[in-house]
Design a protein around this motif. Structure first.
Motif, PDB file in Angstrom:
ATOM      1  N   PHE A   5      -8.693  -1.327   1.328  1.00  0.00           N
ATOM      2  CA  PHE A   5      -8.426  -2.248   0.231  1.00  0.00           C
ATOM      3  C   PHE A   5      -8.843  -3.694   0.463  1.00  0.00           C
ATOM      4  CE2 PHE A   5      -5.249   1.155  -0.254  1.00  0.00           C
ATOM      5  CZ  PHE A   5      -5.589   1.587  -1.524  1.00  0.00           C
ATOM      6  N   GLY A   6      -9.352  -4.023   1.635  1.00  0.00           N
ATOM      7  CA  GLY A   6      -9.757  -5.401   1.880  1.00  0.00           C
ATOM      8  C   GLY A   6      -8.592  -6.310   2.228  1.00  0.00           C
ATOM      9  N   ALA A  14       0.393  -0.598  -1.626  1.00  0.00           N
ATOM     10  CA  ALA A  14       1.699  -0.381  -2.252  1.00  0.00           C
ATOM     11  C   ALA A  14       1.531   0.170  -3.667  1.00  0.00           C
ATOM     12  CB  ALA A  14       2.497  -1.685  -2.269  1.00  0.00           C
ATOM     13  N   LYS A  15       0.621  -0.427  -4.437  1.00  0.00           N
ATOM     14  CA  LYS A  15       0.376   0.056  -5.805  1.00  0.00           C
ATOM     15  C   LYS A  15      -0.113   1.495  -5.793  1.00  0.00           C
ATOM     16  CE  LYS A  15      -0.705  -4.453  -7.773  1.00  0.00           C
ATOM     17  NZ  LYS A  15      -1.785  -5.322  -8.283  1.00  0.00           N
ATOM     18  N   SER A  16      -1.032   1.811  -4.889  1.00  0.00           N
ATOM     19  CA  SER A  16      -1.572   3.167  -4.814  1.00  0.00           C
ATOM     20  C   SER A  16      -0.514   4.195  -4.442  1.00  0.00           C
ATOM     21  CB  SER A  16      -2.714   3.233  -3.793  1.00  0.00           C
ATOM     22  OG  SER A  16      -3.826   2.534  -4.255  1.00  0.00           O
ATOM     23  N   LEU A  17       0.440   3.773  -3.623  1.00  0.00           N
ATOM     24  CA  LEU A  17       1.493   4.684  -3.166  1.00  0.00           C
ATOM     25  C   LEU A  17       2.724   4.681  -4.067  1.00  0.00           C
ATOM     26  CD1 LEU A  17       1.343   3.918   0.663  1.00  0.00           C
ATOM     27  CD2 LEU A  17       0.393   5.909  -0.524  1.00  0.00           C
ATOM     28  N   GLY A  18       2.775   3.731  -5.001  1.00  0.00           N
ATOM     29  CA  GLY A  18       3.935   3.647  -5.888  1.00  0.00           C
ATOM     30  C   GLY A  18       5.182   3.106  -5.207  1.00  0.00           C
ATOM     31  N   VAL A  19       4.970   2.211  -4.242  1.00  0.00           N
ATOM     32  CA  VAL A  19       6.096   1.559  -3.562  1.00  0.00           C
ATOM     33  C   VAL A  19       5.926   0.046  -3.690  1.00  0.00           C
ATOM     34  CG1 VAL A  19       6.368   3.459  -1.917  1.00  0.00           C
ATOM     35  CG2 VAL A  19       4.959   1.492  -1.289  1.00  0.00           C
ATOM     36  N   SER A  20       6.942  -0.688  -3.310  1.00  0.00           N
ATOM     37  CA  SER A  20       6.844  -2.146  -3.379  1.00  0.00           C
ATOM     38  C   SER A  20       6.026  -2.672  -2.198  1.00  0.00           C
ATOM     39  CB  SER A  20       8.236  -2.782  -3.374  1.00  0.00           C
ATOM     40  OG  SER A  20       8.818  -2.677  -2.097  1.00  0.00           O
ATOM     41  N   ASP A  21       5.416  -3.839  -2.388  1.00  0.00           N
ATOM     42  CA  ASP A  21       4.673  -4.428  -1.274  1.00  0.00           C
ATOM     43  C   ASP A  21       5.619  -4.826  -0.147  1.00  0.00           C
ATOM     44  OD1 ASP A  21       5.672  -6.492  -2.880  1.00  0.00           O
ATOM     45  OD2 ASP A  21       4.001  -7.821  -2.459  1.00  0.00           O
ATOM     46  N   ARG A  22       6.864  -5.062  -0.474  1.00  0.00           N
ATOM     47  CA  ARG A  22       7.865  -5.347   0.562  1.00  0.00           C
ATOM     48  C   ARG A  22       8.052  -4.134   1.476  1.00  0.00           C
ATOM     49  NH1 ARG A  22      13.783  -5.406   1.116  1.00  0.00           N
ATOM     50  NH2 ARG A  22      14.267  -7.086   2.561  1.00  0.00           N
ATOM     51  N   THR A  23       8.058  -2.957   0.901  1.00  0.00           N
ATOM     52  CA  THR A  23       8.173  -1.729   1.697  1.00  0.00           C
ATOM     53  C   THR A  23       7.003  -1.621   2.661  1.00  0.00           C
ATOM     54  OG1 THR A  23       9.423  -0.581  -0.020  1.00  0.00           O
ATOM     55  CG2 THR A  23       8.262   0.791   1.575  1.00  0.00           C
ATOM     56  N   VAL A  24       5.799  -1.879   2.178  1.00  0.00           N
ATOM     57  CA  VAL A  24       4.623  -1.813   3.051  1.00  0.00           C
ATOM     58  C   VAL A  24       4.742  -2.836   4.170  1.00  0.00           C
ATOM     59  CG1 VAL A  24       2.115  -2.119   3.172  1.00  0.00           C
ATOM     60  CG2 VAL A  24       3.124  -0.857   1.258  1.00  0.00           C
ATOM     61  N   ARG A  25       5.184  -4.039   3.850  1.00  0.00           N
ATOM     62  CA  ARG A  25       5.350  -5.066   4.896  1.00  0.00           C
ATOM     63  C   ARG A  25       6.396  -4.628   5.929  1.00  0.00           C
ATOM     64  NH1 ARG A  25       5.052  -8.391   0.392  1.00  0.00           N
ATOM     65  NH2 ARG A  25       7.291  -8.835   0.463  1.00  0.00           N
ATOM     66  N   ARG A  26       7.424  -3.950   5.489  1.00  0.00           N
ATOM     67  CA  ARG A  26       8.449  -3.457   6.423  1.00  0.00           C
ATOM     68  C   ARG A  26       7.878  -2.360   7.317  1.00  0.00           C
ATOM     69  NH1 ARG A  26      13.666  -1.932   3.417  1.00  0.00           N
ATOM     70  NH2 ARG A  26      14.509  -1.943   5.521  1.00  0.00           N
ATOM     71  N   ILE A  42      -1.922   8.483   2.488  1.00  0.00           N
ATOM     72  CA  ILE A  42      -2.922   7.541   2.992  1.00  0.00           C
ATOM     73  C   ILE A  42      -4.164   8.297   3.456  1.00  0.00           C
ATOM     74  CG2 ILE A  42      -3.428   5.808   4.752  1.00  0.00           C
ATOM     75  CD1 ILE A  42      -0.407   5.031   4.593  1.00  0.00           C
ATOM     76  N   ALA A  43      -3.960   9.429   4.102  1.00  0.00           N
ATOM     77  CA  ALA A  43      -5.098  10.253   4.525  1.00  0.00           C
ATOM     78  C   ALA A  43      -5.912  10.698   3.315  1.00  0.00           C
ATOM     79  CB  ALA A  43      -4.616  11.462   5.324  1.00  0.00           C
ATOM     80  N   SER A  44      -5.244  11.068   2.236  1.00  0.00           N
ATOM     81  CA  SER A  44      -5.937  11.471   1.008  1.00  0.00           C
ATOM     82  C   SER A  44      -6.729  10.314   0.419  1.00  0.00           C
ATOM     83  CB  SER A  44      -4.946  11.989  -0.027  1.00  0.00           C
ATOM     84  OG  SER A  44      -4.394  13.204   0.394  1.00  0.00           O
ATOM     85  N   LEU A  45      -6.149   9.114   0.447  1.00  0.00           N
ATOM     86  CA  LEU A  45      -6.871   7.928  -0.027  1.00  0.00           C
ATOM     87  C   LEU A  45      -8.134   7.693   0.802  1.00  0.00           C
ATOM     88  CD1 LEU A  45      -3.876   5.472  -0.600  1.00  0.00           C
ATOM     89  CD2 LEU A  45      -5.323   6.499  -2.374  1.00  0.00           C
ATOM     90  N   CYS A  46      -8.026   7.893   2.107  1.00  0.00           N
ATOM     91  CA  CYS A  46      -9.191   7.735   2.994  1.00  0.00           C
ATOM     92  C   CYS A  46     -10.264   8.753   2.665  1.00  0.00           C
ATOM     93  CB  CYS A  46      -8.772   7.872   4.461  1.00  0.00           C
ATOM     94  SG  CYS A  46      -7.776   6.517   5.085  1.00  0.00           S
ATOM     95  N   GLU A  47      -9.861  10.005   2.467  1.00  0.00           N
ATOM     96  CA  GLU A  47     -10.822  11.056   2.140  1.00  0.00           C
ATOM     97  C   GLU A  47     -11.510  10.777   0.801  1.00  0.00           C
ATOM     98  OE1 GLU A  47      -8.697  14.748   4.505  1.00  0.00           O
ATOM     99  OE2 GLU A  47      -8.253  14.444   2.389  1.00  0.00           O
ATOM    100  N   GLU A  48     -10.720  10.316  -0.158  1.00  0.00           N
ATOM    101  CA  GLU A  48     -11.274   9.983  -1.468  1.00  0.00           C
ATOM    102  C   GLU A  48     -12.306   8.860  -1.347  1.00  0.00           C
ATOM    103  OE1 GLU A  48      -9.487   7.798  -5.328  1.00  0.00           O
ATOM    104  OE2 GLU A  48      -8.357   9.544  -4.634  1.00  0.00           O
ATOM    105  N   ARG A  49     -11.965   7.822  -0.604  1.00  0.00           N
ATOM    106  CA  ARG A  49     -12.880   6.693  -0.421  1.00  0.00           C
ATOM    107  C   ARG A  49     -14.126   7.132   0.339  1.00  0.00           C
ATOM    108  NH1 ARG A  49     -11.920   1.158  -0.672  1.00  0.00           N
ATOM    109  NH2 ARG A  49     -10.621   1.912  -2.376  1.00  0.00           N
ATOM    110  N   ALA A  50     -13.953   7.972   1.349  1.00  0.00           N
ATOM    111  CA  ALA A  50     -15.100   8.456   2.122  1.00  0.00           C
ATOM    112  C   ALA A  50     -16.055   9.241   1.231  1.00  0.00           C
ATOM    113  CB  ALA A  50     -14.630   9.316   3.295  1.00  0.00           C
ATOM    114  N   GLY A  51     -15.520  10.085   0.369  1.00  0.00           N
ATOM    115  CA  GLY A  51     -16.350  10.844  -0.553  1.00  0.00           C
ATOM    116  C   GLY A  51     -17.117   9.941  -1.501  1.00  0.00           C
TER     117      GLY A  51
END
Length: 66
Positions: A5-6, A14-26, A42-51
């Protein structure tokens, strides 16, 4: 995160996973563990991006004539 995501990866992940950015920071701070299902998401997101990147690489090579 940054590879997917840069520079704003925590918010975008957080948006992609449907959680708050605070959760990701934790998770990043290791205040709470990352649930096993999230690792799989997250692995699925990586595979999708790789494809997607592979498809673009093929296209760019065709456009270059190689």
């Amino acid at each position: 995160g940054p590879l997917l995501f840069g520079s704003l990866w925590q918010t975008d992940l957080a948006k992609s996973l449907g959680v708050s950015d605070r959760t990701v920071r934790r998770w990043v701070a290791k205040d709470i563990p990352i649930p096993p299902n999230v690792w799989l998401e997250i692995a699925s997101l990586c595979e999708e991006r790789a494809g997607y990147l592979t498809e673009w690489a093929v296209f760019l090579k065709k456009e270059s004539g190689k």
